[in-house]
Design an enzyme around this catalytic site. Structure first.
Site, PDB file in Angstrom:
ATOM      1  N   GLU A 132      29.443 -13.633 -16.730  1.00  0.00           N
ATOM      2  CA  GLU A 132      29.882 -14.300 -17.857  1.00  0.00           C
ATOM      3  C   GLU A 132      29.390 -15.742 -17.877  1.00  0.00           C
ATOM      4  O   GLU A 132      29.905 -16.597 -18.233  1.00  0.00           O
ATOM      5  CB  GLU A 132      31.399 -14.364 -17.758  1.00  0.00           C
ATOM      6  N   VAL A 133      28.233 -15.948 -17.388  1.00  0.00           N
ATOM      7  CA  VAL A 133      27.399 -17.111 -17.537  1.00  0.00           C
ATOM      8  C   VAL A 133      26.702 -17.558 -19.016  1.00  0.00           C
ATOM      9  O   VAL A 133      25.990 -18.255 -19.037  1.00  0.00           O
ATOM     10  CB  VAL A 133      26.610 -17.801 -16.486  1.00  0.00           C
ATOM     11  N   GLY A 134      26.605 -16.327 -19.772  1.00  0.00           N
ATOM     12  CA  GLY A 134      25.546 -16.372 -20.922  1.00  0.00           C
ATOM     13  C   GLY A 134      24.047 -15.815 -20.915  1.00  0.00           C
ATOM     14  O   GLY A 134      23.336 -16.090 -21.504  1.00  0.00           O
ATOM     15  N   LYS A 180      16.878  -3.604 -19.383  1.00  0.00           N
ATOM     16  CA  LYS A 180      18.258  -3.684 -18.490  1.00  0.00           C
ATOM     17  C   LYS A 180      18.233  -2.547 -17.489  1.00  0.00           C
ATOM     18  O   LYS A 180      18.371  -1.640 -17.858  1.00  0.00           O
ATOM     19  CB  LYS A 180      19.075  -3.552 -19.414  1.00  0.00           C
ATOM     20  N   GLY A 188      18.924  -8.789 -15.296  1.00  0.00           N
ATOM     21  CA  GLY A 188      19.719  -8.433 -14.231  1.00  0.00           C
ATOM     22  C   GLY A 188      21.048  -8.186 -14.435  1.00  0.00           C
ATOM     23  O   GLY A 188      21.744  -8.479 -15.583  1.00  0.00           O
ATOM     24  N   ALA A 189      22.048  -7.773 -13.537  1.00  0.00           N
ATOM     25  CA  ALA A 189      23.492  -7.520 -13.790  1.00  0.00           C
ATOM     26  C   ALA A 189      23.968  -8.597 -12.817  1.00  0.00           C
ATOM     27  O   ALA A 189      24.144  -8.230 -11.553  1.00  0.00           O
ATOM     28  CB  ALA A 189      23.888  -5.923 -13.361  1.00  0.00           C
ATOM     29  N   GLY A 190      24.881  -9.479 -13.691  1.00  0.00           N
ATOM     30  CA  GLY A 190      25.648 -10.599 -12.609  1.00  0.00           C
ATOM     31  C   GLY A 190      24.592 -11.287 -12.011  1.00  0.00           C
ATOM     32  O   GLY A 190      23.576 -11.764 -12.628  1.00  0.00           O
ATOM     33  N   GLY A 243      24.057 -21.555 -20.011  1.00  0.00           N
ATOM     34  CA  GLY A 243      24.207 -20.388 -20.980  1.00  0.00           C
ATOM     35  C   GLY A 243      25.064 -20.697 -21.734  1.00  0.00           C
ATOM     36  O   GLY A 243      25.042 -19.938 -22.746  1.00  0.00           O
TER      37      GLY A 243
END
Length: 238
Positions: free
Chosen positions: A12-14, A37, A110-112, A170
């Site tokens: 959730e950082v954008g 992705k 990336g993921a997270g 972000g």
């Protein structure tokens, strides 16, 4: 540069909005853009995921998703619980190289965070970046606590022999508090790399044309934008 890996300091950082911003500027400049992705989690089959959001904001860029898992967990955990195959750095590198053969820029989202596990052997997006010999862009949160997570991410990149091109905020708030304002000065030191942009919180809700202008203002000339960290920080004294 034909491949750029974009990771976050956490969730959730954008990150997806920053990916869309970089893609939008490159596409507007006439470059052929692809977004990869490796693993999408927390989205059921058939539902729009991060790549659909990138296309909505950036336009008709090429997208490819390698694995999708229904539960909003780390890819390795989500794959194990769903009884589905994992994704490996080799898979990511192969897909990125294939896309790079027909595109001017490939963005790998990336993921997270950087060290979120892809599989039970502990491989991560950092391993994919190493396999590709690709530089990494770090997306960070603006507020309290971000200096620690950014510094840890930067240290992990250095230890793995990966190049960090810079850090982008972000989700810059409309009313930044003292921590956010001072972080504009301190983030580059924590990242060991320059501040290359700050996109406003809520930018992902904009229409495509307005988003392009926001991306241009909020991202560095390195990406085709006009962002100047000193000018950006000037109205936010600390």
């Amino acid at each position: 540069m034909s491949v750029l890996v974009i990771t976050g300091t956490g969730t959730e950082v954008g990150k997806t909005v920053v990916v869309a911003g970089v893609a939008a500027l490159a596409a507007a400049d006439g470059r052929r853009v692809a977004v990869l992705k490796p693993a999408q989690t927390g989205i059921p089959d058939g539902a729009p995921g991060d790549l659909a959001e990138v296309v909505r904001l950036a336009g008709p860029v090429t997208t490819r998703e390698l694995r999708r898992y229904p539960e909003p967990l780390a890819p390795a955990t989500a794959a194990r619980r769903a009884g589905m195959p994992t994704v490996s750095p080799r898979d990511v590198a192969a897909a990125a190289v294939e896309l790079a053969s027909s595109h001017d820029l490939v963005l790998v989202e990336g993921a997270g965070g950087l060290l979120v596990r892809f599989d039970d052997s502990g491989t991560t997006v950092a391993d994919a970046a190493w396999a590709l010999n690709a530089p990494v862009l770090v997306v960070a949160h603006p507020g309290l606590g971000t200096l620690n997570t950014t510094a840890l991410t930067a240290e992990a990149l250095v230890r793995r022999g990966l190049e960090s091109v810079g850090v982008v905020v972000g989700r810059w708030p409309a009313d930044p508090d003292l921590a956010c304002r001072t972080n504009l000065v301190d983030l580059p030191e924590a990242a060991g790399a320059p501040l290359l942009g700050a996109l406003p919180d809520g930018a992902g809700l904009l229409g495509r044309d307005e988003f392009l202008e926001v991306a241009r203002e909020g991202l560095s000339p390195w990406f085709g934008g006009t962002f100047d960290p000193e000018k950006f920080a000037a109205p936010h004294p600390c």
